[in-house]
Structure formats: structure tokens, C-alpha cells
Design a protein around this motif. Structure first.
Motif, PDB file in Angstrom:
ATOM      1  N   GLU A 182       0.828  -1.205   0.000  1.00 31.50           N
ATOM      2  CA  GLU A 182       0.000   0.000   0.000  1.00 31.50           C
ATOM      3  C   GLU A 182       0.871   1.267   0.000  1.00 31.50           C
ATOM      4  N   ASP A 183       1.940   1.210  -0.788  1.00 30.09           N
ATOM      5  CA  ASP A 183       2.848   2.356  -0.976  1.00 30.09           C
ATOM      6  C   ASP A 183       3.530   2.800   0.304  1.00 30.09           C
ATOM      7  N   ARG A 184       3.801   1.855   1.198  1.00 29.96           N
ATOM      8  CA  ARG A 184       4.491   2.213   2.426  1.00 29.96           C
ATOM      9  C   ARG A 184       5.176   0.980   3.005  1.00 29.96           C
ATOM     10  N   LEU A 185       6.166   1.230   3.851  1.00 28.98           N
ATOM     11  CA  LEU A 185       6.815   0.155   4.592  1.00 28.98           C
ATOM     12  C   LEU A 185       6.025  -0.123   5.866  1.00 28.98           C
ATOM     13  N   ASN A 186       5.754  -1.401   6.110  1.00 35.28           N
ATOM     14  CA  ASN A 186       5.017  -1.823   7.290  1.00 35.28           C
ATOM     15  C   ASN A 186       5.860  -2.807   8.083  1.00 35.28           C
ATOM     16  N   VAL A 187       5.695  -2.800   9.390  1.00 34.85           N
ATOM     17  CA  VAL A 187       6.451  -3.699  10.244  1.00 34.85           C
ATOM     18  C   VAL A 187       5.542  -4.801  10.774  1.00 34.85           C
TER      19      VAL A 187
END
Length: 247
Positions: free
Chosen positions: A52-57
């Protein structure tokens, strides 16, 4: 110059993380290979997924059945077993056992400076990119829920609180950070060890000053990394000094 998810490239994030790889830091290697009586080796996996166009942890809510840290937000991880080649292999093994993430679906980027985690674990964070979405296979004996939070969330004040705490085996206080989010209809509180490393990874990746567990004021990623090493060195030195005094 700092970045946001919208203009951060994966290659930039990778390069920044690799510049902090503790496998090339002789101070960290000395800590990991010296005699650490009273402390067991452990590692955790900090998994980053671009979606979703972002880095997630990747985070988990630990099972209420566990003896230690039940019902707390955590990274996949655990103690380093005799059969593990190193801390990296241990972290990847634990991630597979807990949530079904195959090691082949991970690009290991770096390890970070270790920290003492309760109860008496010398713990190494292993950071890696999750190459693609995967089918969760949750070990219900260890994990209640699996979820993601935007990494950039850990650079923001919203839903954040902190308090000062003193560990008995060290001479200086540290900061406990708490981040409160609503996920899957539940209130999730990321705090302590997990919050500290989420903050450090966010500071590194986005090249921002941010939260640190050893400073009330925002600090650079480099300073946060150095503070973590120095504190771990100090705790282990105090422990060793106490052991020698008993001899």
C-alpha cells in the motif's frame, strides 16, 4: 534531508539499514562472544513489508498462555538454540514457527545493536524485507494475533506516551515508550523493547531524529544505536563485576 514513505525507495531503505549492520561492528561481536553468565542469547525478527505504498512492520500479539510477556505486542523471536548457526538463523526459525514465514521469503538486511530483554536475554534484532505477502500459519500456543503497522508511525507523536524507568543493574534511567493503535478492532499497545527497535528502524530508514529509549529529546539513528551498545556494555560489565565480587 528526511524522507516519508511516499518518496522513499527500497534501495535507499536497504542501504541505510546496511550501514548500521552490527555484524560488522567489533564491539557488538565482542558482546555476543564474551562470557555472559546469567544471560541467555536470543534474537527477534523485524520484518518489513512494502505494501500500500508504504513500509510496514510485522508484529504479533503474544499468547496469554505464555510464561513471559503474555498478551504483549512483540516481534517473532526467541532464544538461540544449540542447533542454530547464529542469531539470524534463530530469528528466521522463530518467524517460521510463530507465523509461517518461510526463510526463503526474507531478504536479511542487517542486525542491530543488541539489548538486554527481560528475563535476562541478550537479544539481537534481525531486520529483513519480506519479499511478498504470505499465508499466515499462526502457532496459537505462542501467538494470538498477527498484524502490521506503518513503520513511519513510530516517528509520530499521535498515540505516543512515555515514562522514565530505572533498571536495578544499571546506574542510569531509561525511557519506556508506548504507542497505542487500533488494529483488527483491538487496542494494541506497542511498548518497551519492541517499541524501542521500531523507533530505531524508523529513524534509520527515514533518516530522521526520533524517539530513543535513552533520551527525552529526539536523537539521530546513529546516536540511538551508539546509546544502545553503550548501555548493554555497561549492564554486562556491572553484572560481571558483581560476579567477580562474589568469588
Amino acid at each position: 534531508m528526511s524522507d516519508s514513505d511516499s518518496d522513499l525507495g527500497m534501495s535507499t531503505a536497504r542501504d541505510r539499514l546496511r550501514s548500521f549492520d552490527s555484524r560488522h561492528d567489533p564491539r557488538v561481536q565482542q558482546l555476543l562472544h564474551q562470557e555472559t553468565k546469567g544471560y541467555r542469547k536470543a534474537s527477534v525478527f523485524i520484518g518489513l513489508l512494502y505494501s500500500e505504498d508504504r513500509l510496514n512492520v510485522l508484529l504479533t500479539l503474544r499468547s496469554s498462555r505464555l510464561q513471559h510477556h503474555a498478551n504483549t505486542v512483540s516481534f517473532p523471536g526467541g532464544k538461540v538454540d544449540e542447533g542454530d548457526q547464529d542469531e539470524v538463523e534463530a530469528a528466521l526459525r522463530e518467524a517460521k514457527e510463530e507465523v509461517g514465514l518461510e526463510p526463503s521469503n526474507v531478504e536479511v538486511v542487517c542486525t542491530l545493536s543488541p539489548m538486554i530483554a527481560s528475563p535476562n536475554f541478550l537479544t539481537v534484532p534481525v531486520v529483513g524485507f519480506i519479499k511478498e505477502q504470505f499465508e499466515l500459519k499462526v502457532n496459537e500456543n505462542e501467538v494470538e494475533e498477527v498484524f502490521y503497522l506503518p513503520l513511519e508511525r513510530f516517528n509520530k507523536d499521535e498515540g505516543h506516551s512515555s515514562e522514565v524507568f530505572m533498571r536495578s543493574s544499571s546506574s542510569s534511567p531509561y525511557i519506556i515508550h508506548r504507542f497505542t493503535d487500533t488494529v483488527i478492532g483491538q487496542t494494541m499497545i506497542t511498548w518497551g523493547f519492541t517499541a524501542n527497535y521500531c523507533c530505531l528502524v524508523a529513524n534509520i530508514v527515514f533518516n530522521k531524529q526520533g524517539f530513543s529509549y535513552l533520551s527525552q529529546d529526539p536523537v539521530s539513528a546513529k546516536d540511538a544505536y551508539e546509546q544502545t551498545i553503550q548501555r548493554t556494555q555497561r549492564i554486562l560489565h556491572v553484572t560481571k563485576t558483581h560476579e567477580l565480587a562474589k568469588m
